[in-house]
Design an enzyme around this catalytic site. Structure first.
Site, PDB file in Angstrom:
ATOM      1  N   GLU A   1      70.257   4.508  19.309  1.00 37.10           N
ATOM      2  CA  GLU A   1      68.941   4.751  18.921  1.00 37.10           C
ATOM      3  C   GLU A   1      67.939   4.482  19.986  1.00 37.10           C
ATOM      4  O   GLU A   1      67.141   3.707  20.193  1.00 37.10           O
ATOM      5  CB  GLU A   1      68.833   3.257  17.798  1.00 37.10           C
ATOM      6  CG  GLU A   1      69.683   3.738  16.324  1.00 37.10           C
ATOM      7  CD  GLU A   1      68.945   2.610  15.536  1.00 37.10           C
ATOM      8  OE1 GLU A   1      68.747   1.461  15.921  1.00 37.10           O
ATOM      9  OE2 GLU A   1      69.265   2.865  14.196  1.00 37.10           O
TER      10      GLU A   1
ATOM     11  N   ASP B   1      74.865   1.015   8.079  1.00 35.01           N
ATOM     12  CA  ASP B   1      73.914   0.094   8.653  1.00 35.01           C
ATOM     13  C   ASP B   1      73.475  -0.952   7.570  1.00 35.01           C
ATOM     14  O   ASP B   1      72.415  -0.906   7.162  1.00 35.01           O
ATOM     15  CB  ASP B   1      72.658   0.864   8.920  1.00 35.01           C
ATOM     16  CG  ASP B   1      71.530   0.189   9.780  1.00 35.01           C
ATOM     17  OD1 ASP B   1      72.085  -0.985  10.193  1.00 35.01           O
ATOM     18  OD2 ASP B   1      70.611   0.694  10.019  1.00 35.01           O
TER      19      ASP B   1
ATOM     20  N   GLU C   1      67.031  -7.600   6.008  1.00 37.23           N
ATOM     21  CA  GLU C   1      66.345  -6.132   6.260  1.00 37.23           C
ATOM     22  C   GLU C   1      66.495  -5.101   4.980  1.00 37.23           C
ATOM     23  O   GLU C   1      65.464  -4.582   4.772  1.00 37.23           O
ATOM     24  CB  GLU C   1      66.797  -5.341   7.678  1.00 37.23           C
ATOM     25  CG  GLU C   1      66.621  -4.022   7.777  1.00 37.23           C
ATOM     26  CD  GLU C   1      67.086  -3.409   9.021  1.00 37.23           C
ATOM     27  OE1 GLU C   1      67.777  -3.985   9.614  1.00 37.23           O
ATOM     28  OE2 GLU C   1      66.572  -2.553   9.471  1.00 37.23           O
TER      29      GLU C   1
HETATM   30  C1  BDP Z   1      69.042  -1.185  11.991  1.00 35.87           C
HETATM   31  C2  BDP Z   1      67.770  -1.830  12.348  1.00 35.87           C
HETATM   32  C3  BDP Z   1      67.377  -1.809  13.692  1.00 35.87           C
HETATM   33  C4  BDP Z   1      68.021  -2.102  14.654  1.00 35.87           C
HETATM   34  C5  BDP Z   1      69.557  -1.487  14.613  1.00 35.87           C
HETATM   35  C6  BDP Z   1      70.733  -2.235  15.141  1.00 35.87           C
HETATM   36  O1  BDP Z   1      66.973  -1.007  11.296  1.00 35.87           O
HETATM   37  O2  BDP Z   1      65.961  -2.368  13.911  1.00 35.87           O
HETATM   38  O3  BDP Z   1      67.944  -2.098  15.969  1.00 35.87           O
HETATM   39  O4  BDP Z   1      69.921  -1.776  13.069  1.00 35.87           O
HETATM   40  O5  BDP Z   1      71.365  -2.937  14.637  1.00 35.87           O
HETATM   41  O6  BDP Z   1      69.332  -1.647  10.930  1.00 35.87           O
HETATM   42  O7  BDP Z   1      70.737  -2.100  16.495  1.00 35.87           O
END
Ligand code: BDP
Length: 698
Positions: free
Chosen positions: A296, A375, A403
């Site tokens: 990401e 996720d 989340e």
């Molecule tokens: C996702 C989240 C994000 C995190 C990412 C992670 O939306 O904010 O940075 O996971 O775990 O679920 O790195």
């Protein structure tokens, strides 16, 4: 002198005895025991035994001093705690003591906690406090308790700066950070001290204090901010909690001014070694680094044509001389894929990246694997990475912060989800559960007790902030509690843990409080699942509202690559080997066959593995579309009933707490209704199949 944790033990018992008007006596090794007549109920005698004193001598049973043993039993009899100054080698039925382990014995009217180290004693004392009077009742069973996983960690996604969209805590729903204010580590760390004590009491022993997405300001904690990090570590240390930092893989460039962060570059290696030296000169018991790399948008080894083992080992070698550990995250996937390409599958990514690297990671690297392949969705199959890397230390990563489970506006008790994850028999022919894998315990079928069975641990994203109730929704505190207790003992019954939390949080409350909280919370995860995304399909949350509320197609045509593939004929992602993305083939038997076959794939994961027509009949006997219609409507009825149930507790719990929960329940009903109506309408319009129950569809 058992160090800072030893001092905490003394503080804790002093606090506990003082509440009941008792007193504390600490005896140094070899000092004479008090005579029975001078010890009153609620007194506590801490016997610090020397190693010689206890070695090979029947340990726990031998500890109650003869003088005390003659006292008549009384429900509030004195508690004798004994610590030794190192590993205790005991015979007579008491096994070797690992540092976190304790034994609680009730003998001749005295409750005794024995541990081999200060940490174990601290956990033993918290256990006695949790049990209350029960710890002093008649019982002739010796209780031996020790955690399964060696590391039980919480990761804070806290930033120093406040982000305009995310706020200060990424995916945080409880206000700002407890660590940072005004652009630096807080001057007043008293909140952190209370948190540290809380974590010690539930067995958490590691905390990473900054976001895995490491921005420039936070990256500097590793260099300019070290004195501040040391202040935080000082606050955690007495409760047996070690401090970790999330670091940026690009630190040599960003902080060091080098032109590269290539793991093979000697200057880069020297930079990390020097950085680690400085950290340990300031914080000698520093835990290590948490790293999100090539994920990401975070920098990583791919930029230099290196793989994740090269990247993780670079940092591990810098930490090695100091005993530190790298928690390297396996959450790696391409978030810029072409949604039109049906061969791409985000679920496959972690396995495809990491399974081939098994055996290549240094032994102070722990690979931190999200529990599901996507996720932190409300329902996912267990990540196959956890079964695929027997020569790698693995940790499973859970998400306490809600989340994807209602932003701490919704009641959603996650203990049952985590219990399922940790006890899921993933490996060795469905005999070796996840908790054993991450603890390095061999499967029952294994005849290799000398082989390489490395332990990692359990980690999770914290849900705590500077909110008055710590977690935004006061009932979300139960998730924090259950996380620590399950990481300690994954076999524990999550509803029993909830009951424990209720008792400790609302001591002496009217029995209706306990009853009502069970009504609201026991099955709240399943209720949440029932009104949101169906049958394991995942992502239907609104990207614009930061993963809150429904937006069925919110991610459907996006580069992030999570698809439900709903069309006029059916729904679900074909992840079979035969006709789909092949993801099911990443599992060991029997799971690959179980998931591959429509006939055996469990209903709750059906749409994760298969694309089926709306009329497909589930094992439950309902069609998929009727399940979508019914479960959403039924779940909203359940949530609506909670509002009245909670109302009956008015005056029985703290008024402010009552008001906060009431306000959040109102929002939960609104949001659940929105989920229900949007999903029912969406799938009616897609499928054209009417709701057989005759309930209105808009
Ligand atoms: C996702 C989240 C994000 C995190 C990412 C992670 O939306 O904010 O940075 O996971 O775990 O679920 O790195």
């Amino acid at each position: 002198d058992a160090g800072p944790v030893g001092a905490t033990v003394v503080d804790e018992v002093r606090r506990a005895t003082a509440t009941h008007g008792g007193s504390l006596t600490v005896l140094a090794p070899g000092e004479a025991l008090p005579d029975a007549a001078s010890v009153r109920s609620h007194d506590l005698v801490l016997v610090v035994a020397s190693r010689a004193h206890t070695r090979g001598s029947g340990a726990a049973r031998q500890v109650p001093p003869p003088a005390l043993a003659e006292q008549p039993p009384h429900p509030n009899d004195p508690l004798v705690a004994a610590a030794t100054d190192g590993a205790l080698v005991a015979t007579g039925g008491v096994a070797d003591f690992s540092p976190d382990m304790f034994v609680r014995v009730r003998a001749a009217g005295t409750t005794v906690v024995v541990a081999g180290a200060a940490a174990g004693l601290l956990y033993g004392l918290h256990d006695v406090m949790r049990l209350g009077e029960t710890a002093f009742g008649d019982c002739d069973i010796d209780v031996t308790d020790l955690p399964v996983a060696p590391v039980r960690m919480l990761d804070h996604w806290d930033n120093i700066d406040v982000h305009p969209v995310m706020g200060q805590v990424e995916r945080g729903y409880a206000g700002g950070s407890i660590f940072y204010a005004d652009g630096r580590v807080r001057e007043d760390l008293s909140r952190v001290a209370a948190y540290a004590r809380l974590l010690g009491s539930i067995g958490v022993n590691a905390v990473a204090i900054n976001n895995v997405n490491v921005h420039r300001t936070e990256a500097r904690l590793l260099t300019d901010g070290l004195d501040d990090v040391a202040r935080v570590a000082d606050v955690f240390r007495p409760h047996g909690v070690r401090t970790y930092l999330s670091v940026s893989f690009a630190s040599p460039v960003v902080l060091g001014g080098l032109s590269t962060s290539d793991p093979a570059d000697p200057d880069v290696q020297a930079w990390w070694a020097a950085a680690a030296d400085r950290v340990y000169a300031t914080i000698p018991d520093f835990g290590g680094f948490v790293v999100k790399a090539d994920s990401e948008g975070q920098p990583g080894p791919f930029a230099y044509g290196r793989d994740h083992a090269d990247g993780a080992n670079l940092l591990a070698r810098a930490l090695r001389p100091h005993g530190g550990t790298v928690f390297w995250r396996a959450f790696v996937y391409n978030h810029e894929q072409d949604w039109r390409d049906r061969r791409t599958d985000r679920a496959r990514a972690a396995y495809d990246h990491f399974a081939p690297l098994d055996g290549r990671f240094d032994d102070n690297v722990v690979l931190q694997v999200k529990y599901g392949p996507i996720d932190f969705q409300t329902r996912e199959p267990i990540s196959p990475v956890l079964a695929a890397m027997p020569r790698t230390r693995l940790a499973v990563e859970l998400q306490v912060t809600q989340e994807y489970t209602g932003h701490q506006k919704h009641v959603c008790y996650l203990g049952p989800l985590w219990s399922q994850v940790l006890t899921f028999p993933l490996a060795d022919d469905a005999t070796r559960p996840v908790s054993w894998i991450v603890s390095g315990l061999p499967g029952p079928a294994s005849d290799d007790d000398t082989g390489f069975l490395p332990a990692g641990g359990v980690t999770a994203v914290s849900n705590v902030g500077d909110d008055e109730f710590w977690t935004g929704h006061p009932l979300a505190q139960a998730n924090l509690y259950a996380y620590g207790r399950l990481a300690w003992n994954p076999e524990a019954d999550p509803v029993a843990l909830l009951d424990e939390w209720i008792g400790l949080t609302f001591p002496g409350a009217d029995p209706r409080v306990r009853e009502t909280l069970h009504t609201l919370m026991d099955d709240s995860w399943l209720t949440y699942e029932a009104y949101t995304a169906p049958l394991g399909v995942g992502f239907m949350v609104d990207p614009g509202r930061q993963h809150y509320g429904p937006n069925v197609d919110g991610y459907e045509y996006s580069k992030w690559g999570t698809y439900h593939f709903a069309d006029r004929d059916g729904i679900g992602v074909d992840r079979t080997v035969a006709t789909g993305t092949g993801y099911a083939g990443q599992y060991p038997s029997p799971w690959r066959e179980t998931y591959e076959d429509l006939a055996t794939c469990p209903d709750e994961l059906l749409l994760f593995f298969h694309h089926v027509p709306y009329g497909h009949v589930l094992h439950s006997g309902k069609s998929v579309v009727q399940h979508i219609y019914d479960s959403r409507a039924d779940a909203v009825d359940v949530v609506t009933s909670w509002v009245d149930a909670w109302q009956t507790l008015h005056g029985l719990v703290d008024d402010r707490l009552h008001a906060r929960v009431a306000e959040r329940l109102t929002e939960q009903v609104r949001s659940a209704t929105e989920w229900r109506d949007q999903l029912r309408s969406y799938f009616f319009r897609k499928s054209g199949v009417p709701d057989a129950s005759g309930r209105p569809i808009y």
